[in-house]
Design a protein around this motif. Structure first.
Motif, mmCIF file in Angstrom:
data_model
loop_
_atom_site.group_PDB
_atom_site.id
_atom_site.type_symbol
_atom_site.label_atom_id
_atom_site.label_comp_id
_atom_site.label_asym_id
_atom_site.label_seq_id
_atom_site.Cartn_x
_atom_site.Cartn_y
_atom_site.Cartn_z
ATOM 1 N N PHE A 45 82.762 51.727 73.182
ATOM 2 C CA PHE A 45 83.191 53.114 73.021
ATOM 3 C C PHE A 45 84.476 53.327 73.803
ATOM 4 O O PHE A 45 84.866 52.485 74.629
ATOM 5 N N VAL A 46 85.128 54.448 73.540
ATOM 6 C CA VAL A 46 86.385 54.772 74.213
ATOM 7 C C VAL A 46 86.155 55.938 75.171
ATOM 8 O O VAL A 46 85.794 57.033 74.733
ATOM 9 N N PRO A 47 86.351 55.728 76.465
ATOM 10 C CA PRO A 47 86.236 56.846 77.412
ATOM 11 C C PRO A 47 87.443 57.764 77.296
ATOM 12 O O PRO A 47 88.421 57.461 76.603
ATOM 13 N N ASP A 48 87.385 58.881 77.987
ATOM 14 C CA ASP A 48 88.499 59.827 78.005
ATOM 15 C C ASP A 48 89.452 59.556 79.160
ATOM 16 O O ASP A 48 90.653 59.767 79.055
ATOM 17 N N PRO A 65 74.995 44.597 76.189
ATOM 18 C CA PRO A 65 76.181 45.316 75.684
ATOM 19 C C PRO A 65 75.805 46.347 74.625
ATOM 20 O O PRO A 65 74.987 46.081 73.744
ATOM 21 N N GLY A 66 76.373 47.534 74.752
ATOM 22 C CA GLY A 66 76.198 48.571 73.736
ATOM 23 C C GLY A 66 75.345 49.753 74.134
ATOM 24 O O GLY A 66 75.517 50.850 73.584
ATOM 25 N N TRP A 67 74.446 49.597 75.111
ATOM 26 C CA TRP A 67 73.500 50.686 75.384
ATOM 27 C C TRP A 67 74.190 51.940 75.939
ATOM 28 O O TRP A 67 73.752 53.068 75.685
ATOM 29 N N LEU A 68 75.274 51.749 76.664
ATOM 30 C CA LEU A 68 75.912 52.885 77.325
ATOM 31 C C LEU A 68 76.621 53.811 76.336
ATOM 32 O O LEU A 68 76.904 54.970 76.654
ATOM 33 N N LYS A 69 76.881 53.336 75.120
ATOM 34 C CA LYS A 69 77.534 54.179 74.117
ATOM 35 C C LYS A 69 76.692 55.415 73.798
ATOM 36 O O LYS A 69 77.231 56.501 73.552
ATOM 37 N N LYS A 70 75.381 55.267 73.799
ATOM 38 C CA LYS A 70 74.512 56.412 73.525
ATOM 39 C C LYS A 70 74.706 57.513 74.582
ATOM 40 O O LYS A 70 74.656 58.700 74.261
ATOM 41 N N VAL A 71 74.942 57.105 75.797
ATOM 42 C CA VAL A 71 75.138 58.071 76.879
ATOM 43 C C VAL A 71 76.514 58.727 76.749
ATOM 44 O O VAL A 71 76.654 59.946 76.925
#
Length: 444
Positions: free
Chosen positions: A277-280, A236-242
């Motif tokens: 994170f929050v997507p659009d 959990p968490g790695w995709l926030k960087k992207v």
């Protein structure tokens, strides 16, 4: 190393072998010619399914099969609460959304409450393909860009627009000239710790390549469990960087939740939620209404308003009262039966037993999962090459033991475990017995 395969051709029946089937199945295969050659059946000996309950389905002879593949009936085949809701509403009214009706309003309020506060508008469609199609149009309108970036083996749907951003369909499907490709986030190859920085750097490279050919970046479209790529949830968490990199470049982040959404990962209701994170824009589909055609695109109001100020949106069958009743009842079951907790607990049990089996079978090179979405990577222990043929044989052996599962990934060497969310400990035991017996039978 085996040749690259496509998602729609994995584990498929070859109609030229129909003579090996019994008379009844031969006749059904012959009649399916009316559907055209694009339709695919699973297995060398296709299964005829006539009814289902929970995580089990039954063939025409009454044989019980364990369904370890179906994420459409997320709360189980023919759940009585969902069946009753569908029947009740169908007996009252079914029409489109251009009349006032409370069911769609009640469900929308419940569903939006499960999304981040910024995601405050929702539109309905019938399929995930339609949801992603609309999301791309909305993103392009808001950013003024055309370029959409996806992963190397992504599948996001089959409309004319979305198929151009679905490389897993295969070489016969031409990708959009506005499509950018990221590598699969292969944690088996790159490791869990480095994957976020690696993928963010690759995203920036793709954006630069787009701009060099005069294409402005509009958005990143991502299935956060990377199901077609081979199931790579990562920590959990790695995709926030992207996501941060996409926003820094002026693009939108579209979270395709058709696969990881609705409790599937066990960690959170949404797949993107695992990563903080929050997507659009959030798209969703298959598991929403437990088999009734229903999908949605949820989005920030400012992004949607910019689109609808220019283009009104209407979809005749989307959001109809029967679909909304089914979706609402499905959400009831998820909440009342703690299916997110069940996905977390049963998924952990599944992974633990798979890890134990891997000790005895070195061909099991990696086990990756989040909740009830698990990938098992089969590689040759001597060479590291993907065991594509052997994985297909394994799936066929499990079908003979009446356990239904499939494969995924570039080379089809990843066993895909994607069960209904009501899967039980007894179901795990049955799956593991069939898997162990099949591995032994194949000498793997």
């Amino acid at each position: 190393m085996s040749a690259k395969t496509t998602i729609l051709d994995m584990n498929r029946f070859d109609p030229s072998t129909a003579s090996s089937l019994d008379e009844h199945k031969r006749d059904m295969v012959r009649r399916r010619a009316a559907l055209g050659n694009g339709y695919r059946l699973f297995y060398r000996d296709p299964v005829e399914i006539v009814r289902g309950t929970g995580s089990h389905v039954f063939d025409e002879q009454g044989n019980d099969y364990l369904d370890a593949y179906n994420n459409v009936v997320s709360v189980g085949h023919c759940h009585p609460h969902v069946v009753e809701a569908i029947s009740r509403q169908a007996a009252l009214l079914n029409t489109h959304t251009r009349y006032l009706h409370e069911t769609i309003l009640d469900y929308s309020e419940r569903l939006l409450a499960k999304l981040p506060e910024d995601i405050d508008r929702i539109t309905y469609q019938c399929t995930g393909s339609e949801a992603n199609d609309l999301a791309i149009r909305i993103a392009r309108n808001y950013t003024g860009g055309r370029g959409i970036i996806v992963t190397n083996e992504a599948y996001h749907g089959n409309t004319d627009l979305v198929s151009g951003f679905s490389p897993s369909i295969g070489m016969g499907q031409e990708l959009s000239p506005d499509c950018g490709l990221l590598p699969t986030p292969d944690t088996h190859l790159h490791g869990d710790e480095a994957i976020g920085d690696y993928m963010a750097a690759k995203l920036n490279e793709q954006i630069a390549l787009m701009e060099a050919r005069g294409v402005k970046f509009a958005g990143l479209l991502v299935d956060s469990i990377f199901s077609s790529d081979g199931i790579f949830p990562g920590k959990p968490g790695w995709l926030k960087k992207v996501a941060d990199a996409a926003h820094a470049a002026g693009g939108l982040y579209i979270a395709d939740e058709v696969q990881p959404g609705f409790c599937r990962t066990g960690d959170a209701f949404w797949g993107f939620e695992r990563h903080g994170f929050v997507p659009d824009i959030v798209t969703m589909g298959k598991p929403m209404a437990n088999g009734i055609a229903c999908s949605a695109t949820a989005v920030r109001h400012d992004i949607l308003d910019a689109f609808t100020a220019r283009i009104p949106y209407f979809n005749t069958f989307a959001g109809n009262p029967v679909a909304m009743a089914a979706a609402s009842a499905t959400l009831d079951v998820m909440e009342n039966e703690d299916l997110m907790g069940n996905a977390r607990r049963i998924g952990a049990m599944f992974v633990s037993q798979l890890e134990g089996l891997a000790v005895e079978h070195p061909c099991i090179a990696d086990i990756r999962g989040a909740g009830l979405y698990i990938g098992v990577d089969f590689d040759d222990p001597a060479t590291g090459d993907p065991m594509s043929v052997e994985t297909l044989e394994l799936i066929e052996h499990m079908r003979r033991r009446r356990v239904l599962t499939s494969n995924c990934g570039s080379f089809g060497n990843i066993l895909k475990i994607r069960t209904p969310l009501v899967f039980s400990a007894a179901d795990v035991d049955r799956y593991m017995t069939a898997l162990a017996d099949s591995l032994d039978a194949l000498g793997l």
